[in-house]
Design an enzyme around this catalytic site. Structure first.
Site, PDB file in Angstrom:
ATOM      1  N   GLY A  57       0.805  -1.221   0.000  1.00 45.62           N
ATOM      2  CA  GLY A  57       0.000   0.000   0.000  1.00 45.62           C
ATOM      3  C   GLY A  57       0.833   1.263   0.000  1.00 45.62           C
ATOM      4  N   LEU A  59       0.389   3.652  -2.113  1.00 45.64           N
ATOM      5  CA  LEU A  59       0.766   3.454  -3.516  1.00 45.64           C
ATOM      6  C   LEU A  59       1.275   4.740  -4.167  1.00 45.64           C
ATOM      7  CD1 LEU A  59      -2.200   1.159  -4.649  1.00 45.64           C
ATOM      8  CD2 LEU A  59       0.044   0.499  -3.738  1.00 45.64           C
ATOM      9  N   HIS A  63       4.110   1.650  -8.129  1.00 55.24           N
ATOM     10  CA  HIS A  63       3.102   0.593  -8.012  1.00 55.24           C
ATOM     11  C   HIS A  63       2.146   0.634  -9.208  1.00 55.24           C
ATOM     12  CE1 HIS A  63       3.990   1.328  -3.569  1.00 55.24           C
ATOM     13  NE2 HIS A  63       4.248   0.050  -3.693  1.00 55.24           N
ATOM     14  N   GLU A 174      11.721  -4.239 -10.059  1.00 49.29           N
ATOM     15  CA  GLU A 174      13.179  -4.442  -9.999  1.00 49.29           C
ATOM     16  C   GLU A 174      13.825  -3.555  -8.944  1.00 49.29           C
ATOM     17  OE1 GLU A 174      14.947  -3.933 -13.818  1.00 49.29           O
ATOM     18  OE2 GLU A 174      14.239  -5.878 -14.535  1.00 49.29           O
ATOM     19  N   SER A 211       9.391   5.347  -3.619  1.00 47.81           N
ATOM     20  CA  SER A 211       9.245   4.364  -2.549  1.00 47.81           C
ATOM     21  C   SER A 211       8.238   4.904  -1.546  1.00 47.81           C
ATOM     22  CB  SER A 211      10.594   4.146  -1.855  1.00 47.81           C
ATOM     23  OG  SER A 211      10.407   3.494  -0.611  1.00 47.81           O
TER      24      SER A 211
HETATM   25  P1  AMP Z   1       6.028  -2.359  -1.640  1.00 52.11           P
HETATM   26  O1  AMP Z   1       4.640  -1.816  -1.517  1.00 52.11           O
HETATM   27  O2  AMP Z   1       7.088  -1.371  -1.337  1.00 52.11           O
HETATM   28  O3  AMP Z   1       6.189  -3.663  -0.906  1.00 52.11           O
HETATM   29  O4  AMP Z   1       6.242  -2.703  -3.177  1.00 52.11           O
HETATM   30  C1  AMP Z   1       5.319  -3.496  -3.874  1.00 52.11           C
HETATM   31  C2  AMP Z   1       5.879  -3.793  -5.230  1.00 52.11           C
HETATM   32  O5  AMP Z   1       6.091  -2.574  -5.932  1.00 52.11           O
HETATM   33  C3  AMP Z   1       7.247  -4.503  -5.175  1.00 52.11           C
HETATM   34  O6  AMP Z   1       7.287  -5.471  -6.221  1.00 52.11           O
HETATM   35  C4  AMP Z   1       8.209  -3.376  -5.415  1.00 52.11           C
HETATM   36  O7  AMP Z   1       9.441  -3.803  -5.981  1.00 52.11           O
HETATM   37  C5  AMP Z   1       7.426  -2.527  -6.402  1.00 52.11           C
HETATM   38  N1  AMP Z   1       7.911  -1.152  -6.426  1.00 52.11           N
HETATM   39  C6  AMP Z   1       8.089  -0.322  -5.360  1.00 52.11           C
HETATM   40  N2  AMP Z   1       8.601   0.860  -5.759  1.00 52.11           N
HETATM   41  C7  AMP Z   1       8.755   0.780  -7.107  1.00 52.11           C
HETATM   42  C8  AMP Z   1       9.253   1.678  -8.108  1.00 52.11           C
HETATM   43  N3  AMP Z   1       9.711   2.888  -7.803  1.00 52.11           N
HETATM   44  N4  AMP Z   1       9.260   1.258  -9.394  1.00 52.11           N
HETATM   45  C9  AMP Z   1       8.796   0.021  -9.721  1.00 52.11           C
HETATM   46  N5  AMP Z   1       8.319  -0.868  -8.819  1.00 52.11           N
HETATM   47  C10 AMP Z   1       8.304  -0.504  -7.526  1.00 52.11           C
END
Ligand code: AMP
Length: 299
Positions: A57, A59, A63, A174, A211
Protein backbone atom coordinates in the site's frame (compact mmCIF):
# COMPACT_ATOMS: atom_id res chain seq x y z
CA UNK A 1 -13.27 -24.84 -11.80
CA UNK A 2 -16.31 -25.38 -13.97
CA UNK A 3 -18.61 -22.57 -15.01
CA UNK A 4 -21.40 -24.19 -13.04
CA UNK A 5 -19.48 -24.16 -9.80
CA UNK A 6 -19.54 -20.39 -9.82
CA UNK A 7 -23.34 -20.50 -9.88
CA UNK A 8 -23.74 -22.59 -6.72
CA UNK A 9 -25.03 -20.78 -3.63
CA UNK A 10 -21.70 -21.03 -1.80
CA UNK A 11 -19.92 -19.55 -4.79
CA UNK A 12 -22.20 -16.58 -5.36
CA UNK A 13 -20.39 -13.28 -5.76
CA UNK A 14 -21.20 -10.96 -2.88
CA UNK A 15 -23.84 -8.50 -4.03
CA UNK A 16 -22.71 -5.79 -1.70
CA UNK A 17 -19.09 -5.66 -2.80
CA UNK A 18 -17.54 -3.33 -0.27
CA UNK A 19 -15.92 -0.38 -2.00
CA UNK A 20 -12.58 0.88 -0.69
CA UNK A 21 -13.74 3.04 2.19
CA UNK A 22 -14.22 6.47 0.69
CA UNK A 23 -12.39 5.39 -2.46
CA UNK A 24 -13.74 4.67 -5.88
CA UNK A 25 -17.02 2.75 -5.59
CA UNK A 26 -16.02 1.01 -8.81
CA UNK A 27 -13.26 -0.95 -7.10
CA UNK A 28 -14.39 -3.92 -5.01
CA UNK A 29 -12.40 -4.95 -1.96
CA UNK A 30 -11.95 -8.53 -0.74
CA UNK A 31 -11.02 -8.87 2.93
CA UNK A 32 -10.98 -12.64 3.14
CA UNK A 33 -9.24 -15.40 1.20
CA UNK A 34 -12.64 -17.02 0.61
CA UNK A 35 -13.99 -13.84 -0.99
CA UNK A 36 -10.87 -13.44 -3.14
CA UNK A 37 -11.22 -17.03 -4.36
CA UNK A 38 -14.90 -16.61 -5.22
CA UNK A 39 -14.14 -13.60 -7.40
CA UNK A 40 -11.14 -15.20 -9.08
CA UNK A 41 -13.14 -18.39 -9.70
CA UNK A 42 -15.84 -16.38 -11.48
CA UNK A 43 -13.22 -14.83 -13.78
CA UNK A 44 -11.66 -18.22 -14.41
CA UNK A 45 -15.07 -19.64 -15.24
CA UNK A 46 -15.43 -16.87 -17.85
CA UNK A 47 -12.07 -17.88 -19.32
CA UNK A 48 -10.28 -14.74 -18.14
CA UNK A 49 -6.61 -14.49 -17.19
CA UNK A 50 -5.54 -13.01 -13.88
CA UNK A 51 -2.58 -10.87 -12.85
CA UNK A 52 -1.57 -10.22 -9.24
CA UNK A 53 0.41 -7.24 -7.97
CA UNK A 54 1.41 -7.69 -4.31
CA UNK A 55 2.03 -4.42 -2.45
CA UNK A 56 2.12 -2.99 1.06
CA UNK A 57 0.00 0.00 0.00
CA UNK A 58 0.79 3.73 0.24
CA UNK A 59 0.77 3.45 -3.52
CA UNK A 60 2.77 5.67 -5.85
CA UNK A 61 3.52 5.77 -9.57
CA UNK A 62 5.94 2.82 -9.23
CA UNK A 63 3.10 0.59 -8.01
CA UNK A 64 0.80 1.99 -10.70
CA UNK A 65 3.32 0.96 -13.36
CA UNK A 66 3.10 -2.63 -12.05
CA UNK A 67 -0.70 -2.54 -12.27
CA UNK A 68 -0.44 -1.29 -15.84
CA UNK A 69 2.04 -4.03 -16.66
CA UNK A 70 -0.29 -6.65 -15.18
CA UNK A 71 -3.17 -5.20 -17.21
CA UNK A 72 -1.09 -5.51 -20.36
CA UNK A 73 -0.51 -9.20 -19.55
CA UNK A 74 -3.91 -10.24 -18.19
CA UNK A 75 -7.62 -9.54 -18.52
CA UNK A 76 -8.10 -9.09 -14.75
CA UNK A 77 -5.82 -7.51 -12.19
CA UNK A 78 -5.83 -8.04 -8.43
CA UNK A 79 -3.71 -5.73 -6.27
CA UNK A 80 -3.05 -6.93 -2.75
CA UNK A 81 -2.48 -4.40 0.00
CA UNK A 82 -1.00 -5.99 3.09
CA UNK A 83 1.64 -4.54 5.39
CA UNK A 84 3.24 -7.87 6.18
CA UNK A 85 4.44 -7.96 9.81
CA UNK A 86 6.71 -10.97 9.32
CA UNK A 87 9.06 -9.14 6.96
CA UNK A 88 9.77 -6.36 9.47
CA UNK A 89 12.47 -6.76 12.12
CA UNK A 90 11.60 -5.88 15.75
CA UNK A 91 13.25 -2.45 15.46
CA UNK A 92 11.93 -1.72 11.97
CA UNK A 93 9.06 0.52 10.91
CA UNK A 94 6.04 -1.84 10.88
CA UNK A 95 3.85 0.31 13.11
CA UNK A 96 4.70 3.62 11.45
CA UNK A 97 4.71 2.27 7.87
CA UNK A 98 2.41 4.62 5.85
CA UNK A 99 -1.14 3.33 5.38
CA UNK A 100 -3.79 5.07 3.24
CA UNK A 101 -6.32 2.62 1.89
CA UNK A 102 -8.69 5.32 0.66
CA UNK A 103 -6.08 6.92 -1.58
CA UNK A 104 -4.87 3.46 -2.63
CA UNK A 105 -8.38 2.49 -3.76
CA UNK A 106 -8.64 5.61 -5.90
CA UNK A 107 -5.26 4.99 -7.51
CA UNK A 108 -5.99 1.34 -8.17
CA UNK A 109 -9.33 2.12 -9.78
CA UNK A 110 -7.73 4.79 -11.97
CA UNK A 111 -4.96 2.37 -12.98
CA UNK A 112 -7.53 -0.20 -14.07
CA UNK A 113 -7.25 -2.80 -11.30
CA UNK A 114 -10.34 -5.00 -10.87
CA UNK A 115 -10.01 -5.89 -7.19
CA UNK A 116 -8.18 -4.83 -4.06
CA UNK A 117 -7.33 -7.73 -1.78
CA UNK A 118 -6.77 -6.19 1.64
CA UNK A 119 -6.80 -8.92 4.30
CA UNK A 120 -6.23 -8.28 7.98
CA UNK A 121 -3.22 -9.77 9.78
CA UNK A 122 -5.39 -12.48 11.41
CA UNK A 123 -6.67 -13.58 8.01
CA UNK A 124 -3.15 -14.09 6.70
CA UNK A 125 -1.61 -15.40 9.93
CA UNK A 126 -4.36 -17.10 11.93
CA UNK A 127 -3.74 -18.28 15.49
CA UNK A 128 -1.15 -21.06 15.51
CA UNK A 129 0.42 -20.18 12.16
CA UNK A 130 3.74 -22.08 12.14
CA UNK A 131 5.12 -22.34 8.61
CA UNK A 132 7.81 -20.34 6.85
CA UNK A 133 9.40 -20.39 3.40
CA UNK A 134 13.14 -19.75 3.47
CA UNK A 135 15.39 -19.31 0.46
CA UNK A 136 19.07 -20.16 0.92
CA UNK A 137 21.99 -18.79 -1.07
CA UNK A 138 20.34 -15.77 -2.65
CA UNK A 139 19.64 -14.32 0.78
CA UNK A 140 23.16 -14.82 2.16
CA UNK A 141 24.39 -11.40 0.99
CA UNK A 142 23.16 -7.82 0.48
CA UNK A 143 20.02 -7.21 2.59
CA UNK A 144 19.89 -10.81 3.89
CA UNK A 145 22.29 -10.61 6.86
CA UNK A 146 21.35 -6.98 7.57
CA UNK A 147 17.64 -7.73 7.88
CA UNK A 148 17.44 -11.17 9.55
CA UNK A 149 14.14 -12.89 8.79
CA UNK A 150 13.12 -10.32 6.18
CA UNK A 151 13.29 -12.56 3.12
CA UNK A 152 11.66 -15.49 4.94
CA UNK A 153 8.80 -13.09 5.70
CA UNK A 154 8.67 -11.99 2.07
CA UNK A 155 8.90 -15.51 0.62
CA UNK A 156 6.25 -16.78 3.03
CA UNK A 157 3.73 -14.03 2.37
CA UNK A 158 4.31 -14.06 -1.40
CA UNK A 159 3.86 -17.85 -1.46
CA UNK A 160 0.61 -17.46 0.46
CA UNK A 161 -0.67 -14.65 -1.79
CA UNK A 162 0.15 -16.67 -4.90
CA UNK A 163 -1.63 -19.74 -3.54
CA UNK A 164 -4.60 -17.67 -2.37
CA UNK A 165 -5.08 -15.97 -5.74
CA UNK A 166 -3.52 -18.50 -8.15
CA UNK A 167 -2.86 -15.84 -10.81
CA UNK A 168 -1.38 -16.51 -14.25
CA UNK A 169 1.14 -13.70 -13.79
CA UNK A 170 2.50 -11.82 -10.77
CA UNK A 171 4.37 -8.55 -11.24
CA UNK A 172 7.20 -7.33 -8.97
CA UNK A 173 9.48 -4.30 -9.19
CA UNK A 174 13.18 -4.44 -10.00
CA UNK A 175 13.64 -1.71 -7.40
CA UNK A 176 13.73 -4.48 -4.79
CA UNK A 177 16.01 -6.60 -6.92
CA UNK A 178 17.00 -9.17 -4.32
CA UNK A 179 13.33 -9.62 -3.41
CA UNK A 180 12.45 -10.17 -7.07
CA UNK A 181 15.10 -12.89 -7.38
CA UNK A 182 13.99 -14.50 -4.10
CA UNK A 183 10.42 -14.62 -5.42
CA UNK A 184 11.55 -16.13 -8.72
CA UNK A 185 13.50 -18.83 -6.86
CA UNK A 186 10.61 -19.58 -4.48
CA UNK A 187 8.22 -20.04 -7.38
CA UNK A 188 10.65 -22.23 -9.26
CA UNK A 189 11.63 -24.37 -6.27
CA UNK A 190 8.06 -24.87 -5.02
CA UNK A 191 6.58 -25.42 -8.51
CA UNK A 192 4.03 -22.65 -8.05
CA UNK A 193 2.27 -22.33 -11.41
CA UNK A 194 2.68 -18.61 -12.03
CA UNK A 195 4.84 -16.49 -14.33
CA UNK A 196 6.84 -13.85 -12.45
CA UNK A 197 7.36 -10.59 -14.33
CA UNK A 198 10.00 -8.06 -13.21
CA UNK A 199 9.14 -4.43 -14.02
CA UNK A 200 11.58 -1.50 -14.30
CA UNK A 201 12.10 0.97 -11.46
CA UNK A 202 10.07 4.17 -11.70
CA UNK A 203 12.06 7.22 -10.57
CA UNK A 204 11.27 10.84 -9.83
CA UNK A 205 12.50 13.67 -12.06
CA UNK A 206 15.83 13.62 -10.17
CA UNK A 207 16.37 9.90 -10.57
CA UNK A 208 15.35 8.83 -7.05
CA UNK A 209 13.47 5.52 -7.05
CA UNK A 210 9.90 6.10 -5.86
CA UNK A 211 9.24 4.36 -2.55
CA UNK A 212 6.48 4.46 0.04
CA UNK A 213 9.24 5.12 2.58
CA UNK A 214 10.18 8.37 0.80
CA UNK A 215 7.18 9.77 2.69
CA UNK A 216 9.36 9.68 5.83
CA UNK A 217 11.90 12.09 4.33
CA UNK A 218 12.06 15.83 4.91
CA UNK A 219 12.68 18.08 1.88
CA UNK A 220 16.34 18.24 2.87
CA UNK A 221 16.60 14.47 3.22
CA UNK A 222 14.89 14.00 -0.15
CA UNK A 223 17.65 16.05 -1.77
CA UNK A 224 20.24 13.86 -0.04
CA UNK A 225 18.38 10.68 -1.06
CA UNK A 226 18.73 11.70 -4.68
CA UNK A 227 22.52 11.54 -4.26
CA UNK A 228 22.35 7.78 -3.69
CA UNK A 229 20.97 7.29 -7.15
CA UNK A 230 23.75 9.50 -8.51
CA UNK A 231 26.37 7.29 -6.86
CA UNK A 232 24.80 4.19 -8.43
CA UNK A 233 24.87 5.74 -11.90
CA UNK A 234 28.45 6.93 -11.40
CA UNK A 235 29.56 3.39 -10.53
CA UNK A 236 27.73 2.03 -13.59
CA UNK A 237 29.29 4.72 -15.82
CA UNK A 238 32.76 3.97 -14.45
CA UNK A 239 32.25 0.27 -15.26
CA UNK A 240 31.04 1.01 -18.76
CA UNK A 241 34.33 2.83 -19.35
CA UNK A 242 36.52 0.38 -17.37
CA UNK A 243 34.70 -2.95 -17.00
CA UNK A 244 37.55 -4.65 -15.12
CA UNK A 245 37.74 -1.95 -12.46
CA UNK A 246 35.00 -2.95 -10.02
CA UNK A 247 37.04 -2.50 -6.82
CA UNK A 248 38.04 1.04 -7.78
CA UNK A 249 34.54 1.95 -9.02
CA UNK A 250 33.06 0.82 -5.69
CA UNK A 251 35.80 2.52 -3.66
CA UNK A 252 35.10 5.80 -5.46
CA UNK A 253 31.37 5.34 -4.85
CA UNK A 254 31.92 4.65 -1.14
CA UNK A 255 34.18 7.70 -0.81
CA UNK A 256 31.29 9.85 -2.13
CA UNK A 257 29.07 8.78 0.76
CA UNK A 258 29.98 11.29 3.52
CA UNK A 259 29.79 14.25 1.13
CA UNK A 260 26.52 12.91 -0.21
CA UNK A 261 25.05 13.20 3.29
CA UNK A 262 24.14 9.59 4.07
CA UNK A 263 24.51 8.40 7.63
CA UNK A 264 25.48 4.83 6.82
CA UNK A 265 26.05 2.80 3.69
CA UNK A 266 24.86 -0.78 4.34
CA UNK A 267 26.30 -1.94 1.04
CA UNK A 268 27.31 -0.83 -2.42
CA UNK A 269 27.98 -3.81 -4.66
CA UNK A 270 28.11 -5.02 -8.24
CA UNK A 271 26.39 -8.39 -8.50
CA UNK A 272 25.48 -10.95 -11.13
CA UNK A 273 21.73 -10.95 -11.56
CA UNK A 274 21.03 -14.66 -11.19
CA UNK A 275 22.85 -15.62 -7.99
CA UNK A 276 23.44 -12.04 -6.76
CA UNK A 277 27.08 -12.94 -6.11
CA UNK A 278 29.49 -9.99 -5.86
CA UNK A 279 31.51 -9.71 -9.08
CA UNK A 280 35.24 -9.13 -9.37
CA UNK A 281 35.08 -8.14 -13.02
CA UNK A 282 31.98 -7.13 -14.89
CA UNK A 283 30.21 -10.03 -16.49
CA UNK A 284 26.91 -9.05 -18.01
CA UNK A 285 24.14 -9.03 -16.98
CA UNK A 286 25.02 -7.32 -13.70
CA UNK A 287 23.44 -4.76 -11.36
CA UNK A 288 24.85 -2.06 -9.12
CA UNK A 289 22.97 -2.39 -5.83
CA UNK A 290 23.03 -0.27 -2.69
CA UNK A 291 21.24 0.24 0.62
CA UNK A 292 21.89 3.26 2.80
CA UNK A 293 20.53 4.98 5.89
CA UNK A 294 19.26 8.52 6.00
CA UNK A 295 18.32 9.22 9.62
CA UNK A 296 15.92 6.40 10.57
CA UNK A 297 15.01 5.66 6.95
CA UNK A 298 16.70 2.90 4.98
CA UNK A 299 16.74 3.32 1.22
P1 AMP B 1 6.03 -2.36 -1.64
O1 AMP B 1 4.64 -1.82 -1.52
O2 AMP B 1 7.09 -1.37 -1.34
O3 AMP B 1 6.19 -3.66 -0.91
O4 AMP B 1 6.24 -2.70 -3.18
C1 AMP B 1 5.32 -3.50 -3.87
C2 AMP B 1 5.88 -3.79 -5.23
O5 AMP B 1 6.09 -2.57 -5.93
C3 AMP B 1 7.25 -4.50 -5.17
O6 AMP B 1 7.29 -5.47 -6.22
C4 AMP B 1 8.21 -3.38 -5.42
O7 AMP B 1 9.44 -3.80 -5.98
C5 AMP B 1 7.43 -2.53 -6.40
N1 AMP B 1 7.91 -1.15 -6.43
C6 AMP B 1 8.09 -0.32 -5.36
N2 AMP B 1 8.60 0.86 -5.76
C7 AMP B 1 8.75 0.78 -7.11
C8 AMP B 1 9.25 1.68 -8.11
N3 AMP B 1 9.71 2.89 -7.80
N4 AMP B 1 9.26 1.26 -9.39
C9 AMP B 1 8.80 0.02 -9.72
N5 AMP B 1 8.32 -0.87 -8.82
C10 AMP B 1 8.30 -0.50 -7.53
Amino acid sequence: MSANAADGPHMALPEDAAPASGGSPALPVARTIADLRIRVAAWRAAGETIGLVPTMGALHAGHVSLIERARAECRRVVASIFVNPTQFGPSEDFTRYPRDETADGTKLAAAGADLMFAPGVDEVYPQGFATAVTVEGLTRGLCGPLRPGHFAGVATVVTKLLLQCLPDVAVFGEKDFQQLQVVRRTVRDLDIPVRIVGAPTVRDAYGLALSSRNAYLSAEQLATARQLNRVLFEVADHLRRAPGDIAEALAQGRRRRPGAGFDELDYLAVCGIAALQPLGTVARPARVLAAAWLGRTRL
